[in-house]
Design an enzyme around this catalytic site. Structure first.
Site, PDB file in Angstrom:
ATOM      1  N   TYR A  61       4.598   6.057  44.487  1.00 45.31           N
ATOM      2  CA  TYR A  61       3.967   4.779  44.140  1.00 45.31           C
ATOM      3  C   TYR A  61       2.840   4.435  45.113  1.00 45.31           C
ATOM      4  O   TYR A  61       1.961   3.634  44.783  1.00 45.31           O
ATOM      5  CB  TYR A  61       4.981   3.636  44.152  1.00 45.31           C
ATOM      6  CG  TYR A  61       6.103   3.735  43.155  1.00 45.31           C
ATOM      7  CD1 TYR A  61       6.075   4.656  42.107  1.00 45.31           C
ATOM      8  CD2 TYR A  61       7.210   2.892  43.248  1.00 45.31           C
ATOM      9  CE1 TYR A  61       7.116   4.737  41.199  1.00 45.31           C
ATOM     10  CE2 TYR A  61       8.250   2.966  42.344  1.00 45.31           C
ATOM     11  CZ  TYR A  61       8.209   3.892  41.327  1.00 45.31           C
ATOM     12  OH  TYR A  61       9.256   3.956  40.434  1.00 45.31           O
ATOM     13  N   LEU A 201      12.212  -3.536  29.655  1.00 49.97           N
ATOM     14  CA  LEU A 201      11.431  -4.213  28.612  1.00 49.97           C
ATOM     15  C   LEU A 201      10.670  -3.213  27.753  1.00 49.97           C
ATOM     16  O   LEU A 201       9.859  -3.612  26.913  1.00 49.97           O
ATOM     17  CB  LEU A 201      10.443  -5.204  29.233  1.00 49.97           C
ATOM     18  CG  LEU A 201      10.963  -6.129  30.343  1.00 49.97           C
ATOM     19  CD1 LEU A 201       9.873  -7.097  30.770  1.00 49.97           C
ATOM     20  CD2 LEU A 201      12.208  -6.861  29.896  1.00 49.97           C
ATOM     21  N   VAL A 203       8.376  -1.125  28.799  1.00 48.65           N
ATOM     22  CA  VAL A 203       6.983  -1.279  29.248  1.00 48.65           C
ATOM     23  C   VAL A 203       6.311  -2.419  28.485  1.00 48.65           C
ATOM     24  O   VAL A 203       5.153  -2.329  28.084  1.00 48.65           O
ATOM     25  CB  VAL A 203       6.189   0.038  29.099  1.00 48.65           C
ATOM     26  CG1 VAL A 203       4.894   0.003  29.920  1.00 48.65           C
ATOM     27  CG2 VAL A 203       7.004   1.243  29.555  1.00 48.65           C
ATOM     28  N   VAL A 239      16.432  -2.489  37.315  1.00 49.20           N
ATOM     29  CA  VAL A 239      15.247  -2.832  38.102  1.00 49.20           C
ATOM     30  C   VAL A 239      14.144  -3.227  37.126  1.00 49.20           C
ATOM     31  O   VAL A 239      13.869  -2.524  36.161  1.00 49.20           O
ATOM     32  CB  VAL A 239      14.774  -1.686  39.020  1.00 49.20           C
ATOM     33  CG1 VAL A 239      15.722  -1.512  40.181  1.00 49.20           C
ATOM     34  CG2 VAL A 239      14.610  -0.389  38.275  1.00 49.20           C
ATOM     35  N   ARG A 241      10.114  -4.948  36.745  1.00 48.93           N
ATOM     36  CA  ARG A 241       8.848  -5.025  37.485  1.00 48.93           C
ATOM     37  C   ARG A 241       7.930  -6.078  36.887  1.00 48.93           C
ATOM     38  O   ARG A 241       7.854  -6.245  35.673  1.00 48.93           O
ATOM     39  CB  ARG A 241       8.148  -3.666  37.441  1.00 48.93           C
ATOM     40  CG  ARG A 241       6.742  -3.645  38.026  1.00 48.93           C
ATOM     41  CD  ARG A 241       6.124  -2.261  37.897  1.00 48.93           C
ATOM     42  NE  ARG A 241       5.882  -1.892  36.508  1.00 48.93           N
ATOM     43  CZ  ARG A 241       4.739  -2.107  35.853  1.00 48.93           C
ATOM     44  NH1 ARG A 241       3.738  -2.693  36.468  1.00 48.93           N
ATOM     45  NH2 ARG A 241       4.601  -1.733  34.600  1.00 48.93           N
ATOM     46  N   SER A 242       7.219  -6.793  37.762  1.00 45.60           N
ATOM     47  CA  SER A 242       6.142  -7.680  37.338  1.00 45.60           C
ATOM     48  C   SER A 242       5.203  -7.891  38.512  1.00 45.60           C
ATOM     49  O   SER A 242       5.635  -7.948  39.662  1.00 45.60           O
ATOM     50  CB  SER A 242       6.678  -9.037  36.861  1.00 45.60           C
ATOM     51  OG  SER A 242       5.587  -9.883  36.501  1.00 45.60           O
ATOM     52  N   ARG A 247       6.927 -14.566  37.148  1.00 45.98           N
ATOM     53  CA  ARG A 247       7.703 -13.729  36.234  1.00 45.98           C
ATOM     54  C   ARG A 247       8.807 -12.988  36.978  1.00 45.98           C
ATOM     55  O   ARG A 247       9.873 -12.732  36.420  1.00 45.98           O
ATOM     56  CB  ARG A 247       6.787 -12.740  35.524  1.00 45.98           C
ATOM     57  CG  ARG A 247       5.840 -13.376  34.526  1.00 45.98           C
ATOM     58  CD  ARG A 247       6.579 -13.841  33.270  1.00 45.98           C
ATOM     59  NE  ARG A 247       5.698 -14.547  32.365  1.00 45.98           N
ATOM     60  CZ  ARG A 247       4.876 -13.964  31.495  1.00 45.98           C
ATOM     61  NH1 ARG A 247       4.808 -12.636  31.453  1.00 45.98           N
ATOM     62  NH2 ARG A 247       4.132 -14.690  30.693  1.00 45.98           N
ATOM     63  N   ASN A 251      12.605 -13.290  35.700  1.00 43.01           N
ATOM     64  CA  ASN A 251      13.386 -12.137  35.255  1.00 43.01           C
ATOM     65  C   ASN A 251      14.675 -11.954  36.044  1.00 43.01           C
ATOM     66  O   ASN A 251      15.575 -11.230  35.604  1.00 43.01           O
ATOM     67  CB  ASN A 251      12.544 -10.863  35.338  1.00 43.01           C
ATOM     68  CG  ASN A 251      11.397 -10.847  34.346  1.00 43.01           C
ATOM     69  OD1 ASN A 251      11.341 -11.660  33.433  1.00 43.01           O
ATOM     70  ND2 ASN A 251      10.468  -9.926  34.531  1.00 43.01           N
TER      71      ASN A 251
END
Length: 286
Positions: A61, A201, A203, A239, A241-242, A247, A251
């Site tokens: 990442y 979600l 993506v 896990v 992500r945002s 958000r 979440n």
């Protein structure tokens, strides 16, 4: 099968699950894939402020240092956190897995990892077994507390267990209503491997799915919250992500409601085997 220790229907506290090595892992955390350093720091700080203690990153990442800065800035004691990172495909191998682990620790500014995963099996490379053996050695040296895999199929998982005589604590996989991984989850249950879900979600593709939006409206929740809650009620660790701090907090706010069986079943009915990310059997990246 791993079982969530506690979920209070009227609490915002994030419960934990016991891994097969007796470590305790929060059932919901923040992922930081594809986030810039600035986005990573703001998202991690927002998550920690909202009560999240599981942060999931990876060498590939490129933001481990940003995660480390946010953790340091938060002032939260290390023992309260659960930090995961992952071994990149290019660093697979017995010795290189150990070296990469130490490099990740340096970037994170930490003395140990809570969980270290093989990011992708890359079966054509043929190094995932020796990589896992290297991770066992890293654990023995105190660099990591729990070890596991990511994106492993049933057969690849079986190979690791058979050849190393070690059962991974976690298998982190793409898992959402379109790809519910039911057969893989059964295998995990048989071996006491915790299922960890990423891309809950799809993506972002599932937040406008009519079945999901209808159920969300009935509960007065966002589609994202319903999708995360559905995953949790399957006894998965999740896990999400945002890049938007608001958000991130939203979440994580999924522990004061429970989806009824008919709504779980309706969401389950969306399964069609669609994978929105890479095929683990052929992907050679990261």
């Amino acid at each position: 099968m791993t079982v969530i220790d506690e979920i209070y229907s009227s609490s915002s506290a994030i419960p934990t699950v016991a891994l097969n090595d007796e470590a305790k892992m929060p059932v919901l955390g923040l992922g930081v894939a594809k986030l810039s350093d600035e986005e990573t720091e703001s998202s991690v700080l927002a998550a920690l402020e909202a009560g999240c203690r599981l942060i999931d990153t990876a060498a590939s990442y490129g933001n481990e240092a940003a995660v480390g800065r946010a953790i340091a800035a938060s002032g939260i004691p290390r023992e309260e956190l659960f930090v995961t990172t992952k071994l990149g495909t290019s660093r697979q191998g017995f010795h290189s897995a150990q070296e990469s682990c130490k490099e990740s620790l340096d970037r994170l500014g930490l003395d140990y990892l809570d969980l270290y995963l093989i990011h992708w099996p890359a079966p054509k490379l043929g190094k995932y077994v020796e990589s896992f053996e290297g991770m066992i050695e890293a654990r023995e040296r105190g660099h990591v507390r729990s070890i596991g895999v990511s994106n492993f199929t049933e057969d690849l998982l079986a190979t690791v267990i058979e050849e190393t005589d070690e059962v991974p604590a976690v298998n982190q996989v793409e898992l959402h209503p379109r790809l519910n991984q039911a057969e893989l989850r059964q295998v995990h249950a048989q071996h006491d491997v915790t299922t960890q879900s990423y891309s809950p979600l799809g993506v972002g593709r599932l937040i406008e799915e009519p079945t999901v939006t209808t159920i969300a409206a009935e509960y007065g929740r966002t589609p994202a919250q319903v999708l995360v809650r559905w995953n949790l009620q399957l006894d998965n660790v999740v896990v999400s992500r945002s890049s938007k701090p608001e958000r991130v907090a939203e979440n994580l706010d999924v522990f004061d409601f429970t989806l009824e069986p008919e709504h779980m079943e309706a969401i389950e009915g969306l399964h069609d085997g669609t994978r929105v990310l890479h095929d683990p059997m052929t992907f050679m990246g990261t």
